[in-house]
Motif scaffolding. Structure first.
Motif, mmCIF file in Angstrom:
data_model
loop_
_atom_site.group_PDB
_atom_site.id
_atom_site.type_symbol
_atom_site.label_atom_id
_atom_site.label_comp_id
_atom_site.label_asym_id
_atom_site.label_seq_id
_atom_site.Cartn_x
_atom_site.Cartn_y
_atom_site.Cartn_z
ATOM 1 N N ILE A 163 0.846 -1.204 0.000
ATOM 2 C CA ILE A 163 0.000 0.000 0.000
ATOM 3 C C ILE A 163 0.879 1.253 0.000
ATOM 4 C CG2 ILE A 163 -1.876 1.249 1.150
ATOM 5 C CD1 ILE A 163 -2.770 -1.290 2.445
ATOM 6 N N ILE A 189 1.509 7.640 -6.005
ATOM 7 C CA ILE A 189 0.419 8.614 -6.171
ATOM 8 C C ILE A 189 0.853 9.990 -5.671
ATOM 9 C CG2 ILE A 189 -1.919 9.231 -5.425
ATOM 10 C CD1 ILE A 189 -2.486 6.200 -5.158
ATOM 11 N N ARG A 244 -7.813 21.419 5.066
ATOM 12 C CA ARG A 244 -9.022 21.837 5.780
ATOM 13 C C ARG A 244 -8.777 23.172 6.482
ATOM 14 N NH1 ARG A 244 -10.257 17.503 9.712
ATOM 15 N NH2 ARG A 244 -10.357 16.234 7.822
ATOM 16 N N LEU A 289 -10.716 13.527 0.863
ATOM 17 C CA LEU A 289 -9.949 12.292 0.626
ATOM 18 C C LEU A 289 -10.692 11.053 1.101
ATOM 19 C CD1 LEU A 289 -6.308 13.375 1.397
ATOM 20 C CD2 LEU A 289 -7.450 13.144 -0.792
ATOM 21 N N MET A 323 -17.891 19.695 -5.227
ATOM 22 C CA MET A 323 -16.469 19.627 -5.571
ATOM 23 C C MET A 323 -16.275 19.662 -7.077
ATOM 24 S SD MET A 323 -14.180 17.066 -3.335
ATOM 25 C CE MET A 323 -12.887 16.665 -4.513
ATOM 26 N N ILE A 333 -4.338 15.561 -10.837
ATOM 27 C CA ILE A 333 -4.342 15.784 -9.381
ATOM 28 C C ILE A 333 -5.607 15.195 -8.754
ATOM 29 C CG2 ILE A 333 -4.341 17.516 -7.548
ATOM 30 C CD1 ILE A 333 -2.256 19.000 -8.968
ATOM 31 N N ALA A 347 -5.124 11.669 -8.507
ATOM 32 C CA ALA A 347 -4.231 11.335 -7.398
ATOM 33 C C ALA A 347 -5.008 11.325 -6.082
ATOM 34 C CB ALA A 347 -3.075 12.339 -7.327
ATOM 35 N N PHE A 348 -5.905 12.322 -5.901
ATOM 36 C CA PHE A 348 -6.667 12.362 -4.644
ATOM 37 C C PHE A 348 -7.579 11.146 -4.511
ATOM 38 C CE2 PHE A 348 -6.079 17.177 -4.611
ATOM 39 C CZ PHE A 348 -5.004 17.088 -3.748
ATOM 40 N N GLY A 375 -6.967 8.281 -5.768
ATOM 41 C CA GLY A 375 -6.042 7.185 -5.459
ATOM 42 C C GLY A 375 -5.683 7.162 -3.984
ATOM 43 N N LEU A 376 -5.418 8.353 -3.418
ATOM 44 C CA LEU A 376 -5.061 8.426 -2.001
ATOM 45 C C LEU A 376 -6.219 7.965 -1.127
ATOM 46 C CD1 LEU A 376 -3.027 11.698 -1.341
ATOM 47 C CD2 LEU A 376 -2.217 9.360 -1.584
ATOM 48 N N ALA A 377 -7.445 8.378 -1.508
ATOM 49 C CA ALA A 377 -8.627 7.965 -0.740
ATOM 50 C C ALA A 377 -8.739 6.442 -0.737
ATOM 51 C CB ALA A 377 -9.884 8.595 -1.318
ATOM 52 N N CYS A 434 -6.252 4.327 -1.091
ATOM 53 C CA CYS A 434 -5.171 3.812 -0.236
ATOM 54 C C CYS A 434 -5.571 3.875 1.226
ATOM 55 C CB CYS A 434 -3.894 4.627 -0.412
ATOM 56 S SG CYS A 434 -2.972 4.223 -1.884
ATOM 57 N N GLU A 435 -6.232 4.971 1.625
ATOM 58 C CA GLU A 435 -6.630 5.103 3.034
ATOM 59 C C GLU A 435 -7.628 4.013 3.426
ATOM 60 O OE1 GLU A 435 -5.436 7.866 5.468
ATOM 61 O OE2 GLU A 435 -4.026 7.202 3.935
ATOM 62 N N ILE A 436 -8.575 3.758 2.532
ATOM 63 C CA ILE A 436 -9.571 2.719 2.810
ATOM 64 C C ILE A 436 -8.891 1.356 2.932
ATOM 65 C CG2 ILE A 436 -11.533 1.463 1.809
ATOM 66 C CD1 ILE A 436 -12.323 4.278 0.582
ATOM 67 N N GLU A 437 -7.959 1.118 2.005
ATOM 68 C CA GLU A 437 -7.216 -0.144 2.021
ATOM 69 C C GLU A 437 -6.401 -0.271 3.319
ATOM 70 O OE1 GLU A 437 -4.380 -2.082 -1.285
ATOM 71 O OE2 GLU A 437 -5.656 -0.436 -2.024
ATOM 72 N N THR A 438 -5.774 0.842 3.731
ATOM 73 C CA THR A 438 -4.988 0.831 4.968
ATOM 74 C C THR A 438 -5.869 0.481 6.160
ATOM 75 O OG1 THR A 438 -3.597 2.566 4.043
ATOM 76 C CG2 THR A 438 -3.375 2.176 6.396
ATOM 77 N N LEU A 490 -17.356 14.727 5.808
ATOM 78 C CA LEU A 490 -16.751 13.638 5.042
ATOM 79 C C LEU A 490 -15.232 13.616 5.155
ATOM 80 C CD1 LEU A 490 -18.988 13.690 1.879
ATOM 81 C CD2 LEU A 490 -18.816 11.870 3.566
ATOM 82 N N ASP A 491 -14.654 14.759 5.515
ATOM 83 C CA ASP A 491 -13.201 14.805 5.631
ATOM 84 C C ASP A 491 -12.699 14.083 6.879
ATOM 85 O OD1 ASP A 491 -12.734 16.371 3.375
ATOM 86 O OD2 ASP A 491 -13.429 18.125 4.475
ATOM 87 N N ASP A 520 -11.563 11.784 9.792
ATOM 88 C CA ASP A 520 -11.042 10.429 9.861
ATOM 89 C C ASP A 520 -12.109 9.538 10.486
ATOM 90 O OD1 ASP A 520 -8.400 10.539 8.879
ATOM 91 O OD2 ASP A 520 -7.913 11.810 10.585
#
Lengths: 238, 238
Positions: free
Chosen positions: A41, A48, A217, A236, B1, B9, B12-13, B15-17, B19-23, B127-128, B130
């Protein structure tokens, strides 16, 4: 010690000691498992992040504790950090890989690997002590900015003069001094170099996206406080 | 949005989202792995601890933070805790199992299971945010000491009088009130009941041997300070 293995309480203490040793082994095993799971990951995420300009500049200026390790005047160079990656050999051995963008006539583009190692603290003569880990590192070769020539330890000719000593110390305390930190000469190196390594490896790197989102933010809050509704926070989460 | 998936870009965002879910998923998996690895050691340890008289009394009086949750007058009953065990169904569901020794004419010997659950906080409309976890629990049936009859919520006949309200609140704030804590009626239950659950499950239980050893060392230090050299600290390391 007057323990007697026949005595049920002494036997219990021996059993507990064995459990603690077993727990420590299992914790290491869990750490390795954790890395195996997270590495792919992180690799994807590094890729990314490289598409988001200024990502690390934003993360590093958002993180309050990071600033405690860095002299204000070093932020000029911190802002030029293009990427931070961690290359784990295993949970005890890892390289922090920092890529700097260059500054014309001052500082070349360069990528530096800081090799780090977690070891068990040796000098614990008190047998009751919990096993304590310690971080050590190797000196990394980094080209210092020309503007730091006067405090660059390699260039100070006379370290015995008052001025020489003062400049030497200032250099060692700079972010570039951290790359020389080994953890083997307490009091003579970058202060709390191990703390900065831990901060990067256990906090900044794993949670960089969180810090980036927070920074965005905060920016959006500031913008809306000042009446503008542009620059929505970057979402995100799903 | 105004994100546009064609834009590198925005891509990329996204993609990062992902990755966070996967993490987050991987973190849960690591938690489960951790439990599978540690459970057999804990079972063995529980068994060993049961042979050490007063183990939990010593641990609970050693832990500074634990005392912040407990009224001084409750320690009479805390001292009667014979064992604390955790029974994990999985990393999100666990029972804290507390066995009390009885006190003649006041309090029966009893073993109580406090069922606890970690859930994702619901009301996060931002939604932002954590993903935030929350602990909830079920009321457990516990026999209160007779000496607490006047503050036992079940026995207070009139909860509308000033005296009745005061006693009711006092009861809810007692350690026995904690067994009633659910996390669903903020302000009306044992204060910071979730904090006490977390303290037990993430700190007291996993590190009980460390606290026990510390307490023994403190005792030995006191003994040697007062000139006596008896009662050596108990050596739990090899």
């Amino acid at each position: 010690m007057s323990s007697n293995e026949e005595d049920p309480i002494s036997k219990a203490f021996l059993g507990l000691a064995e459990c603690e040793i077993e727990t420590n082994k299992v914790e290491k095993k869990i750490e390795e498992y954790r890395l195996t799971q997270l590495k792919p990951i992180y690799t994807k995420r590094d890729e990314i992040i490289s598409n988001i300009p200024g990502f690390w500049k934003i993360v590093l200026s958002q993180h309050n504790d990071f600033a405690n390790y860095i002299r204000a005047s070093d932020f000029k160079y911190i802002d030029n950090i293009e990427s931070i990656k961690i290359d784990w050999i295993n949970s005890n051995n890892f390289h922090i890989i920092i890529k700097f963008q260059g500054i014309r006539d001052d500082f070349p583009e360069q990528t530096i690997a800081k090799k780090c190692q977690r070891i068990i603290k040796e000098e614990s003569d008190d047998l009751d002590e919990d096993i304590e880990e310690q971080i050590i590192s190797e000196k990394s070769e980094i080209v210092w900015p020309k503007s730091y020539n006067h405090i660059n330890p390699e260039l100070i000719e006379d370290k015995t003069t008052k001025e020489g000593k003062k400049n030497y110390r200032m250099g060692m305390k700079s972010f570039f001094g951290w790359f020389k930190w080994t953890g083997l000469k307490p009091g003579k190196e970058f202060p709390h170099g191990d703390g900065l390594i831990q901060l990067i490896v256990d906090d900044l790197y794993p949670y960089c996206v969180r810090y980036y989102t927070e920074a965005q933010r905060d920016l959006a809050d500031e913008a809306s406080d000042s009446g503008s509704s542009e620059d929505e926070p970057l979402d995100l989460q799903e």
